[in-house]
Scaffold this motif. Structure first.
Motif, PDB file in Angstrom:
ATOM      1  N   GLU A 138     -16.724  92.882  35.860  1.00  0.00           N
ATOM      2  CA  GLU A 138     -17.255  91.529  35.898  1.00  0.00           C
ATOM      3  C   GLU A 138     -18.734  91.502  35.532  1.00  0.00           C
ATOM      4  OE1 GLU A 138     -16.481  89.267  39.453  1.00  0.00           O
ATOM      5  OE2 GLU A 138     -14.351  89.791  39.407  1.00  0.00           O
ATOM      6  N   THR A 139     -19.490  92.480  36.041  1.00  0.00           N
ATOM      7  CA  THR A 139     -20.925  92.556  35.751  1.00  0.00           C
ATOM      8  C   THR A 139     -21.140  92.783  34.255  1.00  0.00           C
ATOM      9  OG1 THR A 139     -21.294  93.499  37.933  1.00  0.00           O
ATOM     10  CG2 THR A 139     -23.067  93.752  36.338  1.00  0.00           C
ATOM     11  N   ASN A 190     -20.377  89.595  32.349  1.00  0.00           N
ATOM     12  CA  ASN A 190     -21.429  88.601  32.528  1.00  0.00           C
ATOM     13  C   ASN A 190     -22.643  88.936  31.665  1.00  0.00           C
ATOM     14  OD1 ASN A 190     -19.902  87.091  34.278  1.00  0.00           O
ATOM     15  ND2 ASN A 190     -20.792  87.994  36.137  1.00  0.00           N
ATOM     16  N   LYS A 191     -22.969  90.225  31.478  1.00  0.00           N
ATOM     17  CA  LYS A 191     -24.119  90.649  30.683  1.00  0.00           C
ATOM     18  C   LYS A 191     -23.857  90.361  29.210  1.00  0.00           C
ATOM     19  CE  LYS A 191     -26.225  94.254  33.443  1.00  0.00           C
ATOM     20  NZ  LYS A 191     -26.598  95.656  33.526  1.00  0.00           N
ATOM     21  N   GLU A 192     -22.640  90.521  28.739  1.00  0.00           N
ATOM     22  CA  GLU A 192     -22.306  90.321  27.343  1.00  0.00           C
ATOM     23  C   GLU A 192     -22.291  88.837  26.972  1.00  0.00           C
ATOM     24  OE1 GLU A 192     -18.678  92.331  26.358  1.00  0.00           O
ATOM     25  OE2 GLU A 192     -19.554  94.293  26.707  1.00  0.00           O
ATOM     26  N   SER A 193     -22.084  87.970  27.947  1.00  0.00           N
ATOM     27  CA  SER A 193     -22.005  86.565  27.597  1.00  0.00           C
ATOM     28  C   SER A 193     -23.310  85.895  27.609  1.00  0.00           C
ATOM     29  CB  SER A 193     -21.108  85.751  28.506  1.00  0.00           C
ATOM     30  OG  SER A 193     -20.763  86.263  29.701  1.00  0.00           O
ATOM     31  N   GLN A 233     -11.577  97.607  43.585  1.00  0.00           N
ATOM     32  CA  GLN A 233     -12.525  96.506  43.759  1.00  0.00           C
ATOM     33  C   GLN A 233     -13.875  96.851  43.142  1.00  0.00           C
ATOM     34  OE1 GLN A 233     -12.432  95.823  47.967  1.00  0.00           O
ATOM     35  NE2 GLN A 233     -10.581  94.556  47.876  1.00  0.00           N
ATOM     36  N   ASN A 234     -14.302  98.098  43.285  1.00  0.00           N
ATOM     37  CA  ASN A 234     -15.567  98.532  42.662  1.00  0.00           C
ATOM     38  C   ASN A 234     -15.453  98.456  41.148  1.00  0.00           C
ATOM     39  OD1 ASN A 234     -16.701  99.038  45.138  1.00  0.00           O
ATOM     40  ND2 ASN A 234     -16.307 101.251  45.078  1.00  0.00           N
TER      41      ASN A 234
END
Length: 173
Positions: free
Chosen positions: A166-167, A170-173, A159-160
């Motif tokens: 996911e983080t 999100n930063k790349e998009s 999960q970590n």
């Protein structure tokens, strides 16, 4: 009782002794007829078998049995009743609960899975014995505990890692 009848009873008792790993010897002398019937009823309700036997016949059956009953034959004095069942602690619990109303029956001795217990003072020890099912459940839970810790550790690590991915996404998009 004729000699042939005695021999038949010895053979029957030897068969019982060979088939059971849990055997209690108790003294029911002093119980009233009503108390005796109540004790027998309790045994029947708890799937415990009870049989009053002559000491000489039981001694002969113990000697001819394939099992070693150790010093158990030394307690064969006075009135003897054999009590046997499937769980090691069940007859002890039954005797102890019945003795709350009366001081009888007294435990002469017990044979539990090759261990011999002599004397009424062993009743507390016998009562605390765990049944085969209880021991197996305890072993399974002990074996599962480390495995559950490893699985939960792997799941939290996954999960970590998913959260970190996911983080980053999100930063790349």
């Amino acid at each position: 009782m004729t000699r042939a009848q005695k021999q038949e009873v010895v053979e029957e008792l030897t068969g019982i002794l060979d088939q059971t790993d849990i055997l209690y010897l108790a003294d029911l002398a002093g119980l009233s007829a009503n108390q005796n019937n109540n004790f027998r009823r309790l045994c029947f309700q708890n799937d415990i078998k009870l049989r009053v036997v002559k000491n000489t016949i039981l001694n002969r059956a113990m000697e001819t049995s394939a099992k070693d009953f150790g010093e158990l034959n030394q307690v064969l004095k006075g009135s003897s009743t054999i009590i046997y069942g499937n769980q090691a602690n069940q007859p002890a619990r039954l005797i102890k609960s019945f003795r709350k109303r009366t001081k009888i029956p007294s435990l002469k001795g017990a044979y539990i899975h090759q261990a011999v217990f002599i004397g009424d003072e062993k009743l507390d020890v016998l009562e605390k014995l765990k049944s085969k099912e209880e021991l197996l459940a305890e072993i399974v839970s002990l074996l599962q505990a480390p495995l559950n810790s490893v699985i939960s550790g792997l799941q939290s690590g996954m999960q970590n890692l998913m959260g970190a991915l996911e983080t980053l996404a999100n930063k790349e998009s």
